[in-house]
Design an enzyme around this catalytic site. Structure first.
Site, PDB file in Angstrom:
ATOM      1  N   SER A  12      -5.147   9.419   4.982  1.00  0.00           N
ATOM      2  CA  SER A  12      -6.040   9.764   3.864  1.00  0.00           C
ATOM      3  C   SER A  12      -7.438   9.250   4.165  1.00  0.00           C
ATOM      4  CB  SER A  12      -5.535   9.130   2.572  1.00  0.00           C
ATOM      5  OG  SER A  12      -6.578   9.202   1.610  1.00  0.00           O
ATOM      6  N   HIS A  37      -5.417  14.167   5.222  1.00  0.00           N
ATOM      7  CA  HIS A  37      -5.220  14.211   3.767  1.00  0.00           C
ATOM      8  C   HIS A  37      -6.544  13.884   3.066  1.00  0.00           C
ATOM      9  CE1 HIS A  37      -2.607  13.857   0.173  1.00  0.00           C
ATOM     10  NE2 HIS A  37      -3.370  12.839  -0.183  1.00  0.00           N
ATOM     11  N   ASP A  39      -8.384  13.297  -0.527  1.00  0.00           N
ATOM     12  CA  ASP A  39      -8.116  12.942  -1.923  1.00  0.00           C
ATOM     13  C   ASP A  39      -9.308  13.257  -2.811  1.00  0.00           C
ATOM     14  OD1 ASP A  39      -5.438  11.839  -2.009  1.00  0.00           O
ATOM     15  OD2 ASP A  39      -6.198  10.244  -0.715  1.00  0.00           O
ATOM     16  N   MET A  41     -10.872  13.391  -6.439  1.00  0.00           N
ATOM     17  CA  MET A  41     -10.682  12.745  -7.748  1.00  0.00           C
ATOM     18  C   MET A  41     -11.874  13.050  -8.648  1.00  0.00           C
ATOM     19  SD  MET A  41      -9.279   9.032  -6.608  1.00  0.00           S
ATOM     20  CE  MET A  41      -8.086   8.855  -5.280  1.00  0.00           C
ATOM     21  N   HIS A  70      -5.532  17.112  -1.747  1.00  0.00           N
ATOM     22  CA  HIS A  70      -4.804  16.608  -2.915  1.00  0.00           C
ATOM     23  C   HIS A  70      -5.775  16.572  -4.094  1.00  0.00           C
ATOM     24  CE1 HIS A  70      -2.494  12.874  -4.697  1.00  0.00           C
ATOM     25  NE2 HIS A  70      -2.419  13.938  -5.480  1.00  0.00           N
ATOM     26  N   MET A  72      -6.706  15.634  -7.540  1.00  0.00           N
ATOM     27  CA  MET A  72      -6.422  14.792  -8.710  1.00  0.00           C
ATOM     28  C   MET A  72      -7.506  15.111  -9.725  1.00  0.00           C
ATOM     29  SD  MET A  72      -5.333  11.455  -6.545  1.00  0.00           S
ATOM     30  CE  MET A  72      -6.067  12.124  -5.066  1.00  0.00           C
ATOM     31  N   MET A 141       4.347  10.996  -5.700  1.00  0.00           N
ATOM     32  CA  MET A 141       3.428   9.850  -5.709  1.00  0.00           C
ATOM     33  C   MET A 141       4.241   8.559  -5.778  1.00  0.00           C
ATOM     34  SD  MET A 141       0.437  11.214  -5.498  1.00  0.00           S
ATOM     35  CE  MET A 141      -0.377   9.610  -5.481  1.00  0.00           C
ATOM     36  N   ASP A 177       3.037   9.890  -1.052  1.00  0.00           N
ATOM     37  CA  ASP A 177       1.642   9.440  -1.086  1.00  0.00           C
ATOM     38  C   ASP A 177       1.521   8.145  -1.874  1.00  0.00           C
ATOM     39  OD1 ASP A 177      -1.098   9.248  -1.139  1.00  0.00           O
ATOM     40  OD2 ASP A 177      -1.451  11.192  -2.078  1.00  0.00           O
TER      41      ASP A 177
END
Ligand code: DX5
Ligand code: ZN
Length: 229
Positions: A12, A37, A39, A41, A70, A72, A141, A177
């Protein structure tokens, strides 16, 4: 079509140097990463803010493997086209991000991208059952999403095991994850996971000018799986 269930390590970039993403990605891929990966957010679905589609588009040319994004964020649907256009190979949305996850997964595939479904630790995996035929990946998760470097939530191992049974022969990856390191990786792989996201456990001790620790860290995770993967 059967999928590749050998274990893939997905560092990540949340744990990388934010001033140096291109070089960090190239370094971690050269040191053995299987996927990258990313992330995303939004400071709303999770209590932290990272980056959006423009950053994804900027780093895309540096990724030779798989760009695993990913999300979020909530809502998801208004941003699917932008992340598809940014070049994501996989877009993973959270089941908890809205009332219409079925529609979201359809929209991701409709944009020509592989669809992932992420489940928070508080969500029973059974909730994914009606959605499995729309998924290319389910992400379990093992921390509450929002931050790197958190403690692995052990009770999620049983959730992974249940999910593996539910998936059966479907061509769906199980990604894990949060808090994955050489101690926890064997448990999740034994339970059925094949994609291991790891942020702090991969990037610790290294840098763009000293990338060898990335390789050592990735190998330490792989070695912890000896005989299992
Ligand atoms: C958590 C993120 C993870 C996390 C993994 O919200 O989705 O990808 O950064 O980091 P580590 O491996 O440090 O737990
Ligand atoms: Zn993640």
């Amino acid at each position: 079509m059967p999928i590749d269930r050998t274990v893939k390590i997905a560092p990540s970039i949340l744990s990388a140097d934010f001033a140096n993403f291109g070089a960090e990605i190239e370094a971690v891929e050269a040191e053995g990463a299987d996927w990258v990966h990313v992330d995303v957010m939004d400071g709303h679905f999770v209590p932290n803010l990272t980056f959006g589609p423009a950053l994804c588009k900027a780093i895309r040319p540096h990724i030779k493997t798989v760009m695993d994004v990913h999300l979020m964020i909530a809502p998801v649907d208004p941003y699917i086209d932008a992340f598809a256009d940014a070049g994501a190979d996989i877009l993973t949305a959270h089941l908890e991000a809205g009332a219409h996850t079925h529609r979201t997964l359809q929209a991701i595939r409709g944009a020509g991208v592989k669809a992932g479904l992420a489940l928070n630790p508080g969500t029973p995996v059974e909730a994914a059952a009606p959605l499995l035929d729309l998924c290319d990946l389910v992400c379990v998760m093992t921390v509450n999403p929002g931050f790197g470097g958190q403690k692995f939530i052990r009770t999620q191992v049983e959730q992974i095991r249940k999910l593996r049974k539910m998936i059966g022969d479907r061509p769906v990856h199980i990604e894990v994850d949060g808090g994955v390191d050489p101690n926890t990786a064997p448990m999740v792989v034994e339970a059925g996971a094949d994609v291991l996201v790891a942020g702090s456990a991969v990037f610790r001790g290294g840098s763009v000018s000293n990338p060898a620790p990335y390789g050592e860290n990735i190998r330490a995770i792989r070695d912890s799986l000896a005989g299992r993967a």
